[in-house]
Design a protein around this motif. Sequence first.
Motif, PDB file in Angstrom:
ATOM      1  N   ALA A  53       0.142   8.110   5.517  1.00  0.00           N
ATOM      2  CA  ALA A  53       1.493   7.825   6.003  1.00  0.00           C
ATOM      3  C   ALA A  53       2.498   7.862   4.855  1.00  0.00           C
ATOM      4  O   ALA A  53       3.628   8.329   5.026  1.00  0.00           O
ATOM      5  CB  ALA A  53       1.521   6.456   6.687  1.00  0.00           C
ATOM      6  N   ALA A  54       2.078   7.395   3.699  1.00  0.00           N
ATOM      7  CA  ALA A  54       2.963   7.417   2.529  1.00  0.00           C
ATOM      8  C   ALA A  54       3.300   8.856   2.150  1.00  0.00           C
ATOM      9  O   ALA A  54       4.465   9.183   1.893  1.00  0.00           O
ATOM     10  CB  ALA A  54       2.299   6.707   1.357  1.00  0.00           C
ATOM     11  N   LEU A  55       2.288   9.722   2.133  1.00  0.00           N
ATOM     12  CA  LEU A  55       2.518  11.127   1.782  1.00  0.00           C
ATOM     13  C   LEU A  55       3.405  11.821   2.810  1.00  0.00           C
ATOM     14  O   LEU A  55       4.256  12.647   2.466  1.00  0.00           O
ATOM     15  CB  LEU A  55       1.186  11.868   1.657  1.00  0.00           C
ATOM     16  N   THR A  56       3.214  11.473   4.071  1.00  0.00           N
ATOM     17  CA  THR A  56       4.044  12.054   5.123  1.00  0.00           C
ATOM     18  C   THR A  56       5.499  11.661   4.949  1.00  0.00           C
ATOM     19  O   THR A  56       6.420  12.459   5.182  1.00  0.00           O
ATOM     20  CB  THR A  56       3.550  11.595   6.507  1.00  0.00           C
ATOM     21  N   ALA A  57       5.731  10.408   4.538  1.00  0.00           N
ATOM     22  CA  ALA A  57       7.099   9.904   4.396  1.00  0.00           C
ATOM     23  C   ALA A  57       7.772  10.363   3.112  1.00  0.00           C
ATOM     24  O   ALA A  57       8.998  10.379   3.023  1.00  0.00           O
ATOM     25  CB  ALA A  57       7.092   8.375   4.445  1.00  0.00           C
ATOM     26  N   MET A  58       6.957  10.749   2.118  1.00  0.00           N
ATOM     27  CA  MET A  58       7.527  11.114   0.821  1.00  0.00           C
ATOM     28  C   MET A  58       7.972  12.562   0.791  1.00  0.00           C
ATOM     29  O   MET A  58       7.315  13.445   1.327  1.00  0.00           O
ATOM     30  CB  MET A  58       6.491  10.896  -0.295  1.00  0.00           C
ATOM     31  N   ASP A  59       9.089  12.792   0.123  1.00  0.00           N
ATOM     32  CA  ASP A  59       9.567  14.145  -0.094  1.00  0.00           C
ATOM     33  C   ASP A  59       8.596  14.899  -1.002  1.00  0.00           C
ATOM     34  O   ASP A  59       7.928  14.295  -1.845  1.00  0.00           O
ATOM     35  CB  ASP A  59      10.958  14.082  -0.754  1.00  0.00           C
ATOM     36  N   SER A  60       8.527  16.191  -0.832  1.00  0.00           N
ATOM     37  CA  SER A  60       7.583  16.995  -1.628  1.00  0.00           C
ATOM     38  C   SER A  60       7.859  16.909  -3.128  1.00  0.00           C
ATOM     39  O   SER A  60       6.965  17.134  -3.945  1.00  0.00           O
ATOM     40  CB  SER A  60       7.632  18.456  -1.181  1.00  0.00           C
ATOM     41  N   LYS A  61       9.085  16.580  -3.507  1.00  0.00           N
ATOM     42  CA  LYS A  61       9.437  16.494  -4.924  1.00  0.00           C
ATOM     43  C   LYS A  61       9.362  15.061  -5.451  1.00  0.00           C
ATOM     44  O   LYS A  61       9.699  14.810  -6.611  1.00  0.00           O
ATOM     45  CB  LYS A  61      10.846  17.044  -5.135  1.00  0.00           C
ATOM     46  N   ASN A  62       8.917  14.143  -4.614  1.00  0.00           N
ATOM     47  CA  ASN A  62       8.810  12.748  -5.047  1.00  0.00           C
ATOM     48  C   ASN A  62       7.778  12.634  -6.163  1.00  0.00           C
ATOM     49  O   ASN A  62       6.626  13.028  -5.992  1.00  0.00           O
ATOM     50  CB  ASN A  62       8.399  11.871  -3.853  1.00  0.00           C
ATOM     51  N   PRO A  63       8.173  12.089  -7.324  1.00  0.00           N
ATOM     52  CA  PRO A  63       7.221  12.000  -8.448  1.00  0.00           C
ATOM     53  C   PRO A  63       6.043  11.071  -8.173  1.00  0.00           C
ATOM     54  O   PRO A  63       5.025  11.136  -8.870  1.00  0.00           O
ATOM     55  CB  PRO A  63       8.084  11.450  -9.593  1.00  0.00           C
ATOM     56  N   GLY A  64       6.153  10.226  -7.137  1.00  0.00           N
ATOM     57  CA  GLY A  64       5.061   9.312  -6.827  1.00  0.00           C
ATOM     58  C   GLY A  64       3.973   9.927  -5.967  1.00  0.00           C
ATOM     59  O   GLY A  64       2.902   9.321  -5.781  1.00  0.00           O
ATOM     60  N   ARG A  65       4.217  11.124  -5.448  1.00  0.00           N
ATOM     61  CA  ARG A  65       3.237  11.750  -4.556  1.00  0.00           C
ATOM     62  C   ARG A  65       1.875  11.946  -5.228  1.00  0.00           C
ATOM     63  O   ARG A  65       0.837  11.704  -4.626  1.00  0.00           O
ATOM     64  CB  ARG A  65       3.749  13.112  -4.062  1.00  0.00           C
ATOM     65  N   LYS A  66       1.900  12.420  -6.474  1.00  0.00           N
ATOM     66  CA  LYS A  66       0.650  12.736  -7.159  1.00  0.00           C
ATOM     67  C   LYS A  66      -0.237  11.502  -7.274  1.00  0.00           C
ATOM     68  O   LYS A  66      -1.466  11.581  -7.059  1.00  0.00           O
ATOM     69  CB  LYS A  66       0.940  13.309  -8.548  1.00  0.00           C
ATOM     70  N   LEU A  67       0.343  10.362  -7.575  1.00  0.00           N
ATOM     71  CA  LEU A  67      -0.439   9.132  -7.703  1.00  0.00           C
ATOM     72  C   LEU A  67      -1.036   8.735  -6.356  1.00  0.00           C
ATOM     73  O   LEU A  67      -2.198   8.328  -6.277  1.00  0.00           O
ATOM     74  CB  LEU A  67       0.437   8.001  -8.245  1.00  0.00           C
ATOM     75  N   VAL A  68      -0.250   8.872  -5.297  1.00  0.00           N
ATOM     76  CA  VAL A  68      -0.760   8.536  -3.960  1.00  0.00           C
ATOM     77  C   VAL A  68      -1.904   9.474  -3.587  1.00  0.00           C
ATOM     78  O   VAL A  68      -2.915   9.050  -3.020  1.00  0.00           O
ATOM     79  CB  VAL A  68       0.364   8.607  -2.902  1.00  0.00           C
ATOM     80  N   GLU A  69      -1.760  10.759  -3.920  1.00  0.00           N
ATOM     81  CA  GLU A  69      -2.830  11.722  -3.642  1.00  0.00           C
ATOM     82  C   GLU A  69      -4.116  11.339  -4.382  1.00  0.00           C
ATOM     83  O   GLU A  69      -5.214  11.406  -3.808  1.00  0.00           O
ATOM     84  CB  GLU A  69      -2.386  13.128  -4.050  1.00  0.00           C
ATOM     85  N   LEU A  70      -3.973  10.936  -5.633  1.00  0.00           N
ATOM     86  CA  LEU A  70      -5.151  10.522  -6.412  1.00  0.00           C
ATOM     87  C   LEU A  70      -5.813   9.296  -5.798  1.00  0.00           C
ATOM     88  O   LEU A  70      -7.050   9.209  -5.720  1.00  0.00           O
ATOM     89  CB  LEU A  70      -4.742  10.239  -7.862  1.00  0.00           C
ATOM     90  N   LYS A  71      -5.007   8.343  -5.351  1.00  0.00           N
ATOM     91  CA  LYS A  71      -5.566   7.132  -4.728  1.00  0.00           C
ATOM     92  C   LYS A  71      -6.265   7.479  -3.415  1.00  0.00           C
ATOM     93  O   LYS A  71      -7.343   6.936  -3.117  1.00  0.00           O
ATOM     94  CB  LYS A  71      -4.453   6.099  -4.510  1.00  0.00           C
ATOM     95  N   LEU A  72      -5.659   8.379  -2.660  1.00  0.00           N
ATOM     96  CA  LEU A  72      -6.272   8.780  -1.390  1.00  0.00           C
ATOM     97  C   LEU A  72      -7.609   9.470  -1.632  1.00  0.00           C
ATOM     98  O   LEU A  72      -8.619   9.165  -0.970  1.00  0.00           O
ATOM     99  CB  LEU A  72      -5.323   9.708  -0.630  1.00  0.00           C
ATOM    100  N   GLU A  73      -7.641  10.386  -2.562  1.00  0.00           N
ATOM    101  CA  GLU A  73      -8.884  11.113  -2.841  1.00  0.00           C
ATOM    102  C   GLU A  73      -9.957  10.206  -3.423  1.00  0.00           C
ATOM    103  O   GLU A  73     -11.154  10.411  -3.189  1.00  0.00           O
ATOM    104  CB  GLU A  73      -8.597  12.273  -3.804  1.00  0.00           C
ATOM    105  N   SER A  74      -9.543   9.175  -4.169  1.00  0.00           N
ATOM    106  CA  SER A  74     -10.512   8.274  -4.793  1.00  0.00           C
ATOM    107  C   SER A  74     -11.263   7.424  -3.771  1.00  0.00           C
ATOM    108  O   SER A  74     -12.334   6.883  -4.072  1.00  0.00           O
ATOM    109  CB  SER A  74      -9.811   7.358  -5.804  1.00  0.00           C
ATOM    110  N   ILE A  75     -10.716   7.299  -2.552  1.00  0.00           N
ATOM    111  CA  ILE A  75     -11.406   6.519  -1.508  1.00  0.00           C
ATOM    112  C   ILE A  75     -11.915   7.427  -0.391  1.00  0.00           C
ATOM    113  O   ILE A  75     -12.133   6.990   0.741  1.00  0.00           O
ATOM    114  CB  ILE A  75     -10.501   5.414  -0.929  1.00  0.00           C
TER     115      ILE A  75
END
Length: 218
Positions: free
Chosen positions: A184-206
């Motif tokens: 849901a966080a990734l869906t809400a975030m703009d593609s250029k949001n600098p926080g996306r990469k961290l959320v992606e890493l957290k998602l993949e880690s679980i």
Amino acid sequence: MAYDLEEQEQLADLKAFWNKYGNLLTWVLIVVLGSYAAWNFWNYHQRNQAADASVLYEELQKSLADKDNVKVQRIAADVESKFGSTAYGAMAALAAAKGAFDANDLKTAKVQLQWAIDHGTDEYKSIAKLRLAGVLLDEKAYDDGLKLLATNFLPQFAGAVADRKGDIFVAQNKLAEARTAYQAALTAMDSKNPGRKLVELKLESIGGTVAQPPKAAA
């Protein structure tokens, strides 16, 4: 110079009008002029307040950089008590919360964040609630954190709110709920949001999978 008959009639009409409405018009004029003077004074007062508050806020920022949490809290209290109605009040509270958090004084950090929630604009409220949820996460007060994140936030904070929920779910070992929150966080975030990469890493880690954007048509 003697008035002619027409001028005498106009003067008589004016006197009659003034005798009937003069007192009312005088009071209306007093109210209008008083309101204008009050408005000017309020603007002058606001400008002076903002200037004085900015000086204190700069001093607070310097103390924050020096990691002098005692001075940070003292200045913040001064800003909040004297200039709490300006934006500097909430800004000082957020800065003081950071100073307290860095000094491992979570109790004071929570007090300052709550002040910003109670007195700040909607944007500052949203920021303060996100940070307070982070403090509650550190304190393992997971239910309180989730309850806070379920309150109203400005739309632009939707991604950050979902991300914080995911962090709390991970701490509770509720990995399915965490994956949903991070998605849901990734869906809400703009593609250029600098926080996306961290959320992606957290998602993949679980064990989550980051959806790839659709390829452009050839």
